[in-house]
Enzyme design. Structure first.
Site, PDB file in Angstrom:
ATOM      1  N   GLY A 169      32.376  35.862  46.785  1.00 13.51           N
ATOM      2  CA  GLY A 169      31.080  35.750  47.478  1.00 13.51           C
ATOM      3  C   GLY A 169      29.920  35.569  46.511  1.00 13.51           C
ATOM      4  O   GLY A 169      29.922  34.698  45.645  1.00 13.51           O
ATOM      5  N   GLY A 170      28.917  36.440  46.677  1.00 19.54           N
ATOM      6  CA  GLY A 170      27.731  36.367  45.816  1.00 19.54           C
ATOM      7  C   GLY A 170      28.077  36.520  44.341  1.00 19.54           C
ATOM      8  O   GLY A 170      27.350  36.019  43.478  1.00 19.54           O
ATOM      9  N   GLY A 405      27.178  -0.605  33.061  1.00 20.56           N
ATOM     10  CA  GLY A 405      26.217   0.465  33.338  1.00 20.56           C
ATOM     11  C   GLY A 405      26.402   1.639  32.390  1.00 20.56           C
ATOM     12  O   GLY A 405      25.446   2.370  32.110  1.00 20.56           O
ATOM     13  N   ALA A 406      27.615   1.800  31.904  1.00 18.99           N
ATOM     14  CA  ALA A 406      27.861   2.922  30.989  1.00 18.99           C
ATOM     15  C   ALA A 406      27.110   2.726  29.679  1.00 18.99           C
ATOM     16  O   ALA A 406      26.711   3.687  29.031  1.00 18.99           O
ATOM     17  CB  ALA A 406      29.357   3.074  30.745  1.00 18.99           C
TER      18      ALA A 406
HETATM   19  C1  LIG Z   1      27.370  37.391  49.999  1.00 16.72           C
HETATM   20  C2  LIG Z   1      28.775  37.878  49.715  1.00 16.72           C
HETATM   21  O1  LIG Z   1      29.023  38.293  48.613  1.00 16.72           O
HETATM   22  S1  LIG Z   1      29.957  37.768  50.935  1.00 16.72           S
HETATM   23  C3  LIG Z   1      31.465  38.302  50.201  1.00 16.72           C
HETATM   24  C4  LIG Z   1      31.769  39.761  50.394  1.00 16.72           C
HETATM   25  N1  LIG Z   1      32.928  40.110  49.618  1.00 16.72           N
HETATM   26  C5  LIG Z   1      34.206  39.850  49.983  1.00 16.72           C
HETATM   27  O2  LIG Z   1      34.497  39.306  51.042  1.00 16.72           O
HETATM   28  C6  LIG Z   1      35.287  40.293  49.021  1.00 16.72           C
HETATM   29  C7  LIG Z   1      35.937  41.594  49.486  1.00 16.72           C
HETATM   30  N2  LIG Z   1      36.866  42.081  48.496  1.00 16.72           N
HETATM   31  C8  LIG Z   1      38.059  41.506  48.253  1.00 16.72           C
HETATM   32  O3  LIG Z   1      38.427  40.486  48.843  1.00 16.72           O
HETATM   33  C9  LIG Z   1      38.947  42.160  47.245  1.00 16.72           C
HETATM   34  O4  LIG Z   1      38.482  43.505  47.067  1.00 16.72           O
HETATM   35  C10 LIG Z   1      38.949  41.456  45.863  1.00 16.72           C
HETATM   36  C11 LIG Z   1      39.735  40.142  46.008  1.00 16.72           C
HETATM   37  C12 LIG Z   1      37.541  41.161  45.347  1.00 16.72           C
HETATM   38  C13 LIG Z   1      39.654  42.372  44.835  1.00 16.72           C
HETATM   39  O5  LIG Z   1      40.918  42.710  45.307  1.00 16.72           O
HETATM   40  P1  LIG Z   1      41.764  43.888  44.609  1.00 16.72           P
HETATM   41  O6  LIG Z   1      41.766  43.714  43.150  1.00 16.72           O
HETATM   42  O7  LIG Z   1      43.059  43.934  45.318  1.00 16.72           O
HETATM   43  O8  LIG Z   1      40.943  45.217  44.842  1.00 16.72           O
HETATM   44  P2  LIG Z   1      40.725  46.035  46.187  1.00 16.72           P
HETATM   45  O9  LIG Z   1      40.627  45.163  47.378  1.00 16.72           O
HETATM   46  O10 LIG Z   1      41.727  47.147  46.233  1.00 16.72           O
HETATM   47  O11 LIG Z   1      39.277  46.627  45.921  1.00 16.72           O
HETATM   48  C14 LIG Z   1      39.052  47.650  44.965  1.00 16.72           C
HETATM   49  C15 LIG Z   1      38.039  48.627  45.540  1.00 16.72           C
HETATM   50  O12 LIG Z   1      36.793  47.949  45.636  1.00 16.72           O
HETATM   51  C16 LIG Z   1      36.314  48.010  46.966  1.00 16.72           C
HETATM   52  N3  LIG Z   1      35.643  46.752  47.269  1.00 16.72           N
HETATM   53  C17 LIG Z   1      36.013  45.514  46.897  1.00 16.72           C
HETATM   54  N4  LIG Z   1      35.141  44.604  47.366  1.00 16.72           N
HETATM   55  C18 LIG Z   1      34.183  45.301  48.014  1.00 16.72           C
HETATM   56  C19 LIG Z   1      33.019  44.920  48.707  1.00 16.72           C
HETATM   57  N5  LIG Z   1      32.628  43.655  48.787  1.00 16.72           N
HETATM   58  N6  LIG Z   1      32.273  45.889  49.262  1.00 16.72           N
HETATM   59  C20 LIG Z   1      32.631  47.172  49.155  1.00 16.72           C
HETATM   60  N7  LIG Z   1      33.736  47.601  48.522  1.00 16.72           N
HETATM   61  C21 LIG Z   1      34.499  46.652  47.950  1.00 16.72           C
HETATM   62  C22 LIG Z   1      37.558  48.192  47.815  1.00 16.72           C
HETATM   63  O13 LIG Z   1      37.241  48.778  49.049  1.00 16.72           O
HETATM   64  C23 LIG Z   1      38.375  49.101  46.922  1.00 16.72           C
HETATM   65  O14 LIG Z   1      37.861  50.412  47.045  1.00 16.72           O
HETATM   66  P3  LIG Z   1      38.790  51.716  46.896  1.00 16.72           P
HETATM   67  O15 LIG Z   1      39.022  51.849  45.429  1.00 16.72           O
HETATM   68  O16 LIG Z   1      37.946  52.792  47.457  1.00 16.72           O
HETATM   69  O17 LIG Z   1      40.040  51.441  47.669  1.00 16.72           O
END
Ligand SMILES: CC(=O)SCCNC(=O)CCNC(=O)[C@H](O)C(C)(C)COP(=O)(O)OP(=O)(O)OC[C@H]1O[C@@H](n2cnc3c(N)ncnc32)[C@H](O)[C@@H]1OP(=O)(O)O
Length: 517
Positions: A169-170, A405-406
């Protein structure tokens, strides 16, 4: 409540500081250690000059609960790299997955404001799941606040992103809005949405590796450099910053001027580097390392559009940006990716007042149905726009082909090159001899019959190469300032940039130009 003693207050501070040192849960820290990843403060310490880090906002917390961990998922502060100030932040993946919440957002915005105030680079070490899901709009608001600050920073202070974990995401959009993205192989992954979400929404099955590995993202241009380890990434960034000014208000540092003021053995090797056959390939890197100080060249985006090479080097100690065709890939032709890569690089050099050196050997824009369908017309046009837009000194060397053009967009004098040189091996023409003869003398060749036709075609091709596609017709018209022996290149370039040091260009009054479609 009784007033506490000074000793008690100091003890309280020490307890808080200790709690803030590595504030993630035991489980999260164990997971980090098992993956062989380092904590954020260690990462920062390795990036910066030893002992220079001064943390800002160590005791910040997310609002809502007094039990929330210190730091709120990011370590921020300032320090130095090679003695020059930088601002740095590193996500703490053990706290809310390094995601952006209110405390996190405030801290990153504060150091961005600080960097804008003092005029120094920002280096972000990214290891984050993006917007904090449980914080809803607050996290989105802070991502927007961060993006808002990236705009005034862009082209004013260098912004560099190092990707060290799974970022979504961000946490990928913000990095690609910076100047450079460096990702570690087998450790960094980048995607807008991960494999699980993709599976849910579109039903597509893809592994994390195939979707967002560092290598995969380098091939499509999201990553400028793939490092083999965290240490390697930090060293690359330290080196990269040595070629950049601290801000657009300054010049990049001049390092070791005056090296090798006379021709060297390595210069002489350039005299035999171009193959006799027009169609034989050679590695342009072999030319580049002989043109610049100490044979050093730091490449950017090497895995994306390898048919064009971009990177930094030094000439008499001064930083230059290099744009060179690579005959080893697609014969050095310009396709959409090459055009977009070179365009971005030139505009970056221009923003930081870094002169541009073009080294030309290209048969032209890449013909093809796919390229046309993908819009090579407007995407290819960007490159010409960038050459004309860049007001920094521009010096061009045509070493072999400069066709069509290159020719124009590879730093031609007509589009804004300041000093243009050619090697005697240069071929400057609208197109290669074969294409030109087939277009202009097709009827003559057909009339000569099946026996004599091919012989006549060969004769005409040789004549075209001998009399038309040469550097001399361009030199006669003043489009080339001098035809030089290849071994003179390094010192000619040094002289050219010294002459152009005080170049100024007056821009017409307007808000900003508009890039091609
Ligand atoms: C504008 C935007 O950014 S929109 C996008 C929002 N973000 C997302 O959709 C991504 C969400 N997260 C994920 O898909 C996955 O966590 C990944 C791929 C980033 C990492 O995956 P993994 O390495 O398997 O780690 P995992 O999913 O276990 O996450 C690790 C910890 O971080 C937390 N975490 C990860 N991403 C987020 C998030 N975006 N918000 C809050 N907590 C998060 C998880 O809940 C987990 O917490 P825990 O230790 O309490 O269980």
């Amino acid at each position: 409540m009784t007033a506490r003693t000074t000793a008690e207050k100091l003890a309280e501070l020490r307890v808080k500081t200790e709690q803030a040192r590595d504030p993630g849960s035991e489980r999260a820290r164990a997971r980090r250690d098992a993956a062989g990843h380092t904590p954020p403060r260690e990462r920062i310490a390795e990036l910066l000059d030893a002992g220079s880090f001064v943390e800002m906002g160590q005791l910040a917390k997310a609002p809502g609960s007094p039990d929330n961990p210190f730091g709120d998922g990011v370590v921020t502060g300032r320090g130095t790299i090679d003695g020059r100030p930088v601002v740095v932040y590193a996500h703490d993946n053990t706290v809310f997955g390094g995601s952006v919440g209110e405390g996190f957002g405030k801290k990153v915005c504060a150091i961005m404001d600080f960097a804008l105030k003092v005029g120094c680079p920002i280096v972000g070490i990214n290891d984050s799941g993006g917007a904090r899901v449980q914080d809803a709009v607050t996290s989105l608001a802070y991502y927007s606040e961060i993006s808002k600050r990236q705009y005034p920073a862009s082209g004013y202070i260098p912004q560099i992103s190092i990707m060290l974990g799974k970022c979504a995401g961000g946490a990928v959009y913000a990095p690609v809005t910076t100047d450079f993205v460096v990702a570690v192989k087998d450790q960094a992954y980048m995607f807008v949405t991960g494999p699980d979400v993709i599976k849910q929404v579109t039903g597509e099955d893809i592994s994390m590796e195939d979707l967002g590995s560092a290598l995969q993202q380098a091939k499509n241009g999201n990553v400028n450099h793939v490092a083999v380890s965290e240490h390697d990434a930090f060293m690359y960034v330290r080196n990269l910053l040595s070629y950049l000014p601290s801000s657009a208000a300054e010049k990049a540092p001049r390092i070791n001027p005056g090296l090798e003021p006379a021709p060297t053995g390595s210069d002489l090797e350039l005299d035999s580097i171009i193959p006799d056959s027009d169609n034989a390939a050679y590695d342009m890197h072999d030319v580049l390392i002989r043109m610049f100080d100490d044979g050093e060249f730091i490449e950017t985006s090497g895995q994306f559009a390898p048919n064009i090479i971009t990177g930094f080097a030094r000439v008499d100690g001064e930083s230059v940006g290099v744009v060179a065709n690579q005959p080893l890939h697609l014969s050095g032709s310009l396709d959409i990716d090459a055009s977009e890569k070179a365009t971005r690089f030139m505009l970056l050099c221009d923003a930081y007042s870094i002169p541009i050196v073009y080294v030309v050997d290209t048969p032209g824009y890449l013909p093809g149905v796919q390229q046309e369908k993908l819009g090579i017309i407007h995407r290819g046009a960007k490159m010409g726009y960038a050459v004309a837009a860049s007001s920094v000194p521009k010096v061009t060397f045509v070493v072999r082909k400069a066709y069509g053009g290159a020719y124009a967009v590879m730093g031609s004098k007509n589009l804004g090159g300041d000093l243009n040189f050619a090697w005697p091996t240069a071929r400057i023409a609208v197109m290669g001899a074969e294409g030109a003869v087939d277009l202009l003398q097709r009827r003559q060749i057909e009339e000569a019959g099946p026996e004599e036709g091919p012989k006549l075609r060969k004769q005409l091709i040789d004549m075209y190469n001998e009399f038309i596609a040469t550097p001399y017709s361009a030199a006669e018209r003043g489009y080339i300032d001098a035809v030089i022996e290849p071994s003179q290149t390094r010192l000619v370039l040094r002289g050219a940039l010294a002459q152009l040091r005080d170049k100024v260009r007056n821009e017409p009054p307007r808000k900003h130009p508009i890039a091609p479609l």
